[in-house]
Each structure stands twice: as C-alpha cells, then as structure tokens.
Design a protein around this motif. Structure first.
Motif, PDB file in Angstrom:
ATOM      1  N   LEU A  27      -3.603  -4.975   4.100  1.00  0.00           N
ATOM      2  CA  LEU A  27      -2.445  -5.804   3.761  1.00  0.00           C
ATOM      3  C   LEU A  27      -1.761  -6.328   5.018  1.00  0.00           C
ATOM      4  CD1 LEU A  27      -0.780  -3.864   0.793  1.00  0.00           C
ATOM      5  CD2 LEU A  27      -2.192  -5.926   0.696  1.00  0.00           C
ATOM      6  N   TYR A  28      -1.677  -5.511   6.036  1.00  0.00           N
ATOM      7  CA  TYR A  28      -1.056  -5.939   7.292  1.00  0.00           C
ATOM      8  C   TYR A  28      -1.910  -7.004   7.974  1.00  0.00           C
ATOM      9  CZ  TYR A  28       1.327  -5.546  11.812  1.00  0.00           C
ATOM     10  OH  TYR A  28       2.031  -5.810  12.972  1.00  0.00           O
ATOM     11  N   PRO A  86       1.672  -1.225  14.133  1.00  0.00           N
ATOM     12  CA  PRO A  86       2.741  -2.224  13.945  1.00  0.00           C
ATOM     13  C   PRO A  86       3.206  -2.886  15.226  1.00  0.00           C
ATOM     14  CG  PRO A  86       3.629  -0.014  13.732  1.00  0.00           C
ATOM     15  CD  PRO A  86       2.139   0.127  13.783  1.00  0.00           C
ATOM     16  N   LEU A  87       2.719  -2.414  16.384  1.00  0.00           N
ATOM     17  CA  LEU A  87       3.123  -3.016  17.655  1.00  0.00           C
ATOM     18  C   LEU A  87       2.285  -4.235  18.009  1.00  0.00           C
ATOM     19  CD1 LEU A  87       3.664   0.207  19.823  1.00  0.00           C
ATOM     20  CD2 LEU A  87       5.328  -1.056  18.445  1.00  0.00           C
ATOM     21  N   ALA A 163       8.367  -6.566   8.356  1.00  0.00           N
ATOM     22  CA  ALA A 163       9.207  -5.447   8.791  1.00  0.00           C
ATOM     23  C   ALA A 163       8.993  -4.229   7.899  1.00  0.00           C
ATOM     24  CB  ALA A 163      10.673  -5.864   8.771  1.00  0.00           C
ATOM     25  N   GLY A 164       8.872  -4.464   6.593  1.00  0.00           N
ATOM     26  CA  GLY A 164       8.631  -3.358   5.672  1.00  0.00           C
ATOM     27  C   GLY A 164       7.293  -2.680   5.941  1.00  0.00           C
ATOM     28  N   GLN A 165       6.255  -3.480   6.214  1.00  0.00           N
ATOM     29  CA  GLN A 165       4.942  -2.903   6.507  1.00  0.00           C
ATOM     30  C   GLN A 165       4.980  -2.099   7.802  1.00  0.00           C
ATOM     31  OE1 GLN A 165       2.215  -6.224   6.535  1.00  0.00           O
ATOM     32  NE2 GLN A 165       1.984  -6.237   4.313  1.00  0.00           N
ATOM     33  N   ARG A 166       5.641  -2.643   8.816  1.00  0.00           N
ATOM     34  CA  ARG A 166       5.693  -1.925  10.090  1.00  0.00           C
ATOM     35  C   ARG A 166       6.460  -0.614   9.968  1.00  0.00           C
ATOM     36  NH1 ARG A 166       6.574  -7.658  13.208  1.00  0.00           N
ATOM     37  NH2 ARG A 166       4.367  -7.975  13.749  1.00  0.00           N
ATOM     38  N   LEU A 171       6.374   5.443   8.965  1.00  0.00           N
ATOM     39  CA  LEU A 171       6.543   6.554   8.033  1.00  0.00           C
ATOM     40  C   LEU A 171       5.227   7.326   7.866  1.00  0.00           C
ATOM     41  CD1 LEU A 171       8.465   7.983   6.108  1.00  0.00           C
ATOM     42  CD2 LEU A 171       7.844   6.323   4.341  1.00  0.00           C
ATOM     43  N   LEU A 172       4.113   6.606   7.808  1.00  0.00           N
ATOM     44  CA  LEU A 172       2.816   7.271   7.705  1.00  0.00           C
ATOM     45  C   LEU A 172       2.484   8.030   8.985  1.00  0.00           C
ATOM     46  CD1 LEU A 172       0.719   4.509   5.900  1.00  0.00           C
ATOM     47  CD2 LEU A 172       1.663   6.595   4.902  1.00  0.00           C
ATOM     48  N   ALA A 173       2.870   7.476  10.126  1.00  0.00           N
ATOM     49  CA  ALA A 173       2.659   8.185  11.387  1.00  0.00           C
ATOM     50  C   ALA A 173       3.450   9.492  11.408  1.00  0.00           C
ATOM     51  CB  ALA A 173       3.060   7.300  12.563  1.00  0.00           C
TER      52      ALA A 173
END
Length: 424
Positions: A27-28, A86-87, A163-166, A171-173
């Motif tokens: 999705l990302y 996400p970076l 932003a929500g995906q990142r 949160l998963l990390a």
C-alpha cells in the motif's frame, strides 16, 4: 503455557509486525506511485530471498551452535527495517527494505524450529512445531487487525494517507521492538538439540493426525519448513529418484502455485483502486480468518473424502473465484467491500483444504526413502513459483488489466487440476 514456552508469545508479538507489514508495504509503494507490475515485483523478491536467508543462517547456527543471537537479530532487523521504510519516498528503496525484512524473518525459521523442540521427546516435536506455527498465525492475524483499526482511526485524527501509513510503520516497528524485549526476557536456556539430529528426525515426522495444529506444521509454504526440507535433498537429481506419480504431482504443485502467485502479486493494487486502506486490511483479515477457522474442518473432511478428489474440487473452486475478483470492481460502491470480503473468505477456505491435502498427497505418494526429498522439492518449487508468479501477475495486470492477470492465474490453477488427476 509452560514457563520455557513463553518466548512463543514474544515471537508472536514480533510476527504481528510482519503480518501488518505484509499489506502495508505494498500500500505504501502504491501511495508512492508504484505500478501493479512493481507491486508484483515487491512480492516476488520477498518470496525469493527467504530461501537463501534460511539456508545461510541455518548453516551459521549449526556451526556456531548458537540460537539466541539469530532470533534477536531477526526481531531487531524487523523493527529497524520497519522504522526505515517511512523515511524513504522511493518505491525501489521500499522494495529493498522489504526484501531485507523477509530475509531476516525467513532466516530465523531453522533456528526457531530447533528452539521449540529443546528438551522435548521426539514424540512431542510434531505438536511443538505446530504450536510455533499457530503463534505465528495468531501474530500475523493480529497485525492485520491492527492495520485495519489504525487506518480507520488515522483520518479521524487528522492524518493524511501518507502520514497515517508512516505512523503505522512506526507502530509496527514498536510492536517488533516489544517482541524483541520479551524474547530477551523469556528466551529459554542454552539449547542442547543437535541440528543434525533434528534434521534426521524431521525427515521422519509425518502428519499422522489431521487436526489444525498438525496442518499448520505440515504446510510447506510457510518459512518454518523451507530450510529443513531443502537440506534433506541429496546430491544428484532428487527429482529422478521420486516415484513417477509423485513427480507428476509436484509438477501440479508448481502449476497451481504459480497460479496463486500470479493472483496475489497485483491484488493490493486492485483493492487499493477500489477500497480505502482500512477496507483493504479488512479484506485480508477476512481471508486469513476464514482460512484459520477452516483448517480443522478440512482436516476432518480429508478423512472421509479422497485427498486427490477433495483437492481437485478446492482447486477448481479457487480457479473459478480468481477471475471473479477482477469483475467485482464493476459493482456499486456500497457492494464492493462485502463482495471482496466474501470472495477472499472463500479463497481462504479453499487454501485450508489445499494446504491439508497437498501435504497428505506428498506423504502418500512418496515412500520412506524419498519422503524427505519430496518435501524439500515441494518447498523449492513453492518458493520459485511464488517469485515467478508474483512478478508475472504484476506485469500482466500492468499491461493488460486485472481480468487478464487473474484469468491467467486461473489457467495455471486448472492446469494444476489436470496434473493432480494425472498423478494417480
């Protein structure tokens, strides 16, 4: 749960991060502009890197006679990789980081199998490995549920899609980090099971009963079986040593495994084009949940129906369902989510039957001398088919559309149906 088995909870927590990332990563990539072909390539690389990872780390664990560092490094790599994704704003970098994630997770599988049988009699190994797979399954499903809930709440909290995906990656990390902390705390005592002994005994383990636990252990598509199956292969041409019916059946496995992968490669792109992010996660939850629920009934059913016939019916049903998924996009908006959920639930049910009967057929078609090699070849065929099929499905969807890709997937599945029937 015994005190020495608490580490399974830790691994399950860490595996929740992997389950959530399995949907979030594509999705990302799509949000960053990835095409269906690229999304299929992401899935293909993830499927292919797992096998060399397991082989490399398995040999290192055998040489060093250490277990703890490999498990902790796998969880730390999971947490670190998910924190890095996400970076970046490059789909290519996302692909590389996802490959690193699956290399680390798959590489830990031979070590996990050794740990889970430490100090247990050989007669209990089957069930203990099943318990490991069950905790992984619970964790995977929990990660999908977490992704569903988060993506539903993030817009209401004022976060945009990216932003929500990142934030979800973060949160998963953290979830993987929690698994790492628990593993450090609950890891069992120094191991005393020799890898060579485990390999010899593993080749003799057979699915004597067909309960859900044994089915989870027996499924060779999971990373926990890959290493120990492949190291059972001897020099020469192992395929030529197998009975002729088994050789034909393994060709069938290759055909329908390619078909499955052709379908799953571009699926995230299709769903994201029609649904919101939380709905995409929800569709995956539906498929995984139905599959988990159906393992035990499928195990009971295989006692009453010939495995070959039962598998043929399940494969045919899945072959019919795959192109229908591509047609769901033409439905009214209000009917899209229910239609996809039902379709993926049915696909999940067929997988439960296929997983049970595949292992049963290999066991029955092989003799005592070749059973270990048969499972090794099945693992190799499944991994290669996953890599090729995911890439092929994404490329066809990008060039000719989802209906063409899913019809090609169905063609491979029906080819497998014919080869299953010919494997008598």
């Amino acid at each position: 749960m015994d005190r020495e088995d608490r580490w399974l909870v830790a691994w399950g927590v860490g595996y929740a991060a992997v389950g959530g990332a399995s949907v979030l990563v594509p999705l990302y990539a799509i949000a960053l502009g990835a095409t269906p072909a690229f999304v299929g390539l992401v899935a293909a690389t993830a499927a292919l890197v797992g096998v060399p990872g397991a082989l490399l780390w398995g040999r290192l664990a055998a040489r060093t006679k250490r277990r703890r560092p490999f498990v902790l490094v796998a969880l730390a790599a999971t947490a670190g990789t998910l924190a890095l994704v996400p970076l970046t704003a490059s789909p290519a970098v996302v692909l590389l980081l996802n490959a690193l994630l699956w290399f680390a997770i798959s590489a830990a599988s031979p070590v996990l199998n050794l740990i889970v049988v430490e100090g247990a009699p050989v007669a209990e190994w089957d069930d203990r490995i099943a318990r490991l797979n069950a905790w992984q399954g619970y964790g995977w499903l929990g990660g999908l549920v977490l992704g569903t809930v988060w993506t539903a709440l993030a817009p209401r909290a004022g976060f945009g899609p990216l932003a929500g995906q990142r934030l979800l990656f973060g949160l998963l990390a953290v979830t993987a980090g929690a698994g790492l902390a628990l593993a450090r705390l609950w890891y069992p005592e120094r191991p005393h099971t020799d890898p060579e002994r485990f390999r010899r005994v593993f080749r003799r383990l057979e699915p004597r009963g067909w309960g859900a636990g044994r089915v989870l252990r027996a499924s060779v598509y999971g990373p926990t079986r890959t290493y120990w199956s492949l190291v059972s292969l001897r020099a020469g041409n192992p395929f030529a040593r197998l009975p002729s019916g088994l050789r034909r059946y393994l060709l069938a496995v290759g055909a329908f495994s390619v078909g499955f992968a052709v379908f799953w490669g571009p699926v995230p792109s299709l769903l994201r084009a029609d649904l919101t992010e939380e709905a995409v996660f929800g569709v995956y939850v539906a498929g995984n949940l139905v599959s988990a629920v159906c393992y035990a009934p499928a195990g009971r059913l295989v006692r009453r129906v010939t495995p070959r016939r039962l598998q043929g019916v399940a494969l045919a049903a899945r072959g019919l369902l795959l192109p229908l998924v591509a047609l769901a996009g033409s439905l009214a908006a209000a009917a899209l989510l229910p239609a996809y959920a039902v379709a993926f639930g049915l696909i999940g049910a067929t997988w439960a039957v296929i997983a049970v009967t595949t292992t049963g057929l290999v066991t029955r078609l092989a003799d005592d001398a070749t059973r270990g090699e048969a499972f090794g070849l099945q693992a190799a065929i499944g991994g290669l088919a996953g890599g090729v099929g995911n890439a092929l499905g994404g490329a066809v969807a990008d060039a000719a559309g989802y209906l063409a890709a899913f019809s090609l997937a169905a063609a491979f599945v029906f080819l497998g149906v014919g080869l299953v029937a010919a494997s008598r």
